[in-house]
Design an enzyme around this catalytic site. Structure first.
Site, PDB file in Angstrom:
ATOM      1  NE  ARG A  26      93.121  63.526  60.019  1.00 22.51           N
ATOM      2  CZ  ARG A  26      93.491  64.776  59.371  1.00 22.51           C
ATOM      3  NH1 ARG A  26      92.622  65.809  59.442  1.00 22.51           N
ATOM      4  NH2 ARG A  26      94.347  64.715  58.377  1.00 22.51           N
ATOM      5  CE1 TYR A  56     106.661  23.081  54.045  1.00 24.38           C
ATOM      6  CE2 TYR A  56     106.640  25.202  55.510  1.00 24.38           C
ATOM      7  CZ  TYR A  56     106.009  24.042  54.874  1.00 24.38           C
ATOM      8  OH  TYR A  56     104.630  23.447  55.546  1.00 24.38           O
ATOM      9  CG  HIS A  77      96.475  63.054  55.715  1.00 28.33           C
ATOM     10  ND1 HIS A  77      96.614  62.798  56.946  1.00 28.33           N
ATOM     11  CD2 HIS A  77      96.977  61.737  55.240  1.00 28.33           C
ATOM     12  CE1 HIS A  77      97.065  61.747  57.120  1.00 28.33           C
ATOM     13  NE2 HIS A  77      97.425  61.275  56.103  1.00 28.33           N
ATOM     14  CG  ASP A 133      99.937  26.934  60.685  1.00 23.06           C
ATOM     15  OD1 ASP A 133      99.233  28.023  60.537  1.00 23.06           O
ATOM     16  OD2 ASP A 133      99.908  26.061  60.056  1.00 23.06           O
ATOM     17  CB  CYS A 180     105.991  27.084  58.709  1.00 24.47           C
ATOM     18  SG  CYS A 180     107.557  26.211  58.884  1.00 24.47           S
ATOM     19  NE  ARG A 195      94.607  59.490  51.670  1.00 23.75           N
ATOM     20  CZ  ARG A 195      95.057  59.018  52.820  1.00 23.75           C
ATOM     21  NH1 ARG A 195      95.809  58.060  53.129  1.00 23.75           N
ATOM     22  NH2 ARG A 195      94.576  59.770  53.941  1.00 23.75           N
ATOM     23  CE  LYS A 238      94.537  55.421  59.111  1.00 21.17           C
ATOM     24  NZ  LYS A 238      94.737  56.452  58.554  1.00 21.17           N
TER      25      LYS A 238
HETATM   26  C1  LIG Z   1      95.532  57.384  59.180  1.00 16.69           C
HETATM   27  C2  LIG Z   1      95.082  58.754  59.155  1.00 16.69           C
HETATM   28  C3  LIG Z   1      95.460  59.642  60.279  1.00 16.69           C
HETATM   29  C4  LIG Z   1      96.311  59.280  61.419  1.00 16.69           C
HETATM   30  O1  LIG Z   1      97.763  59.176  61.038  1.00 16.69           O
HETATM   31  P1  LIG Z   1      98.802  58.645  61.835  1.00 16.69           P
HETATM   32  O2  LIG Z   1     100.205  59.124  61.168  1.00 16.69           O
HETATM   33  O3  LIG Z   1      98.608  57.219  62.390  1.00 16.69           O
HETATM   34  O4  LIG Z   1      98.577  59.697  63.149  1.00 16.69           O
HETATM   35  C5  LIG Z   1      95.262  60.768  60.222  1.00 16.69           C
HETATM   36  N1  LIG Z   1      94.578  61.353  59.017  1.00 16.69           N
HETATM   37  C6  LIG Z   1      94.057  60.430  58.025  1.00 16.69           C
HETATM   38  C7  LIG Z   1      93.454  61.213  56.717  1.00 16.69           C
HETATM   39  C8  LIG Z   1      94.705  59.232  58.052  1.00 16.69           C
HETATM   40  O5  LIG Z   1      94.096  58.687  56.784  1.00 16.69           O
END
Ligand SMILES: *Cc1c(COP(=O)(O)O)cnc(C)c1O
Length: 397
Positions: free
Chosen positions: A221, A266, A165, A315, A313, A134, A37
């Site tokens: 994951r 700045y 998660h 850039d 800044c 969530r 992602k």
């Molecule tokens: C982003 C995410 C992950 C990956 O998490 P990491 O800490 O980068 O390994 C896994 N599962 C879900 C649902 C996430 O949103």
């Protein structure tokens, strides 16, 4: 190839080694889901996906567009969208066999309707909320198992996976993570007891891959670990050797001496007290380099640390090279990564800037080209022109 301002190097071989290191730590048969992602945490989702493809069962992304981008670039393995998808995207996603996360009855019914109309099967993963608050079904809800049964019974729907998660798997104290794991396992067995067989149960993020082997279930994951970063300083780093894949570089465009009393940048927040040699570096917050590093950050030059003078800044920024007489115009500057014996890590930049290490690579902007390196050679490049990423195979000029 010469770059005249900020650019990013991505070491694809390090990404591969990180994948192999993770694979060695998984129990046999555990599938790896590669989380790419936010454009692969800023590393370029397409290049990362192609690099990790041999190691993964499939991919996780956050949005419909991220999933479709992978498909457009020839990624054929399963792709799961981790967030909630709007019904206006169902059709194009089903056409590309993208898996969606579903846990609300209404949306499941609409997805089922779309799938039936198209004559396809929608494979979905059910999100379970075990403590993150969530998204997901709440296992404590008395109707939770019934809801899954109802979703499973919808025509055109196949529940391929179920996941949760962790909110706190990256902490030394695993009490909260273990509680989530227990709730998820209990819920999974209740669902199974109702005669529903769900192929893939997954809950482990990078932190759990490193620190909670018993949370592997039948898929994990991986996210931040792909890119070679540890989720936090509290995980057991010795378990898994990871190498950061990204370096952030720029160039010195100008060097001059200023006298005592001369202000820099700045707001004049830095004023020289003695003769100072100042180098201007072609990077700024418009490239995603945090402005909060004004007056606090460092860059590496000739293997030495050069402090940022005054405000960053949009850039450009200025650094003190009084102590680095060998620094010259046109030289490479390391904003992130190694130079000689010195290193600036994502973690250090995050700490100095008051940010979070996951955030640093995600924020590196679209105008910064990504250069892909394999075995020490530049193999490809990604630039963003006209608002569209373009890949180019690198050909030495
Ligand atoms: C982003 C995410 C992950 C990956 O998490 P990491 O800490 O980068 O390994 C896994 N599962 C879900 C649902 C996430 O949103």
């Amino acid at each position: 190839m010469g770059f005249d301002r900020a650019y990013v190097n991505i070491h694809l071989d390090r990404i591969e080694e990180n994948m192999r290191a993770m694979q060695r730590n998984l129990a046999p048969g555990v599938r790896l889901i590669g989380t790419v992602k936010a454009d692969g945490y800023g590393h370029g989702a397409v290049f990362v996906a192609k690099t990790i493809d041999p190691y993964v069962w499939g991919y996780a992304v956050a949005t419909a567009d991220e999933a479709l981008q992978l498909r457009r670039h020839g990624i054929e393995k399963p792709i799961l969208i981790l967030g909630v998808t709007g019904e206006e995207r169902y059709e194009e996603l089903l056409r590309q066999e993208v898996r969606m996360t579903v846990f609300q009855k209404e949306r499941a019914v609409r997805l089922s309707g779309t799938a039936v109309r198209m004559g396809v099967t929608a494979r979905i993963h059910i999100a379970v909320d075990t403590g993150m608050s969530r998204i997901g079904i709440l296992p404590a809800d008395p109707g939770a198992v019934r809801l899954i049964k109802e979703i499973a019974a919808l025509p055109g729907i196949e529940i391929e996976g179920m996941f949760t998660h962790f909110a706190r798997a990256d902490e030394t104290d695993k009490t909260a993570a273990l509680k989530q794991l227990r709730i998820f396992r209990e819920f999974a067995s209740m669902v199974k007891a109702e005669g529903l067989s769900i192929q893939i149960c997954h809950c482990a993020n990078s932190a759990a891959i490193v620190d909670l082997p018993k949370a592997q279930m039948n898929a994990v994951r991986a996210g931040i670990s792909i890119y070679g970063l540890y989720p936090s300083d509290e995980v057991k780093k010795a378990v898994l050797h990871l190498q950061p894949a990204m370096e952030f570089k720029s160039v010195i465009t100008y060097i001059k001496e200023i006298g005592p009393g001369t202000a820099v940048s700045y707001g004049g927040t830095f004023v020289a007290e003695s003769p100072t040699r100042v180098a201007t570096v072609a990077v700024g917050y418009g490239d995603g380099y945090p402005r909060s590093l004004s007056g606090k950050g460092f860059v590496l030059l000739c293997g030495k640390r050069a402090p940022i003078l005054g405000r960053v800044c949009m850039d450009q920024l200025m650094v003190d090279v009084t102590g680095i007489p060998e620094a010259l115009e046109g030289m490479e500057v390391t904003l992130l990564g190694r130079d000689g014996g010195e290193e600036i890590t994502m973690e250090e930049l995050a700490l100095l800037s008051g940010g979070f290490h996951y955030e640093i690579p995600c924020l590196i902007g679209k105008r910064v080209p990504r250069v892909y390196i394999k075995n020490g050679k530049r193999v490809a490049m990604m630039t963003c022109l006209d608002g569209e990423y373009e890949e180019a195979v690198y050909s030495p000029a």
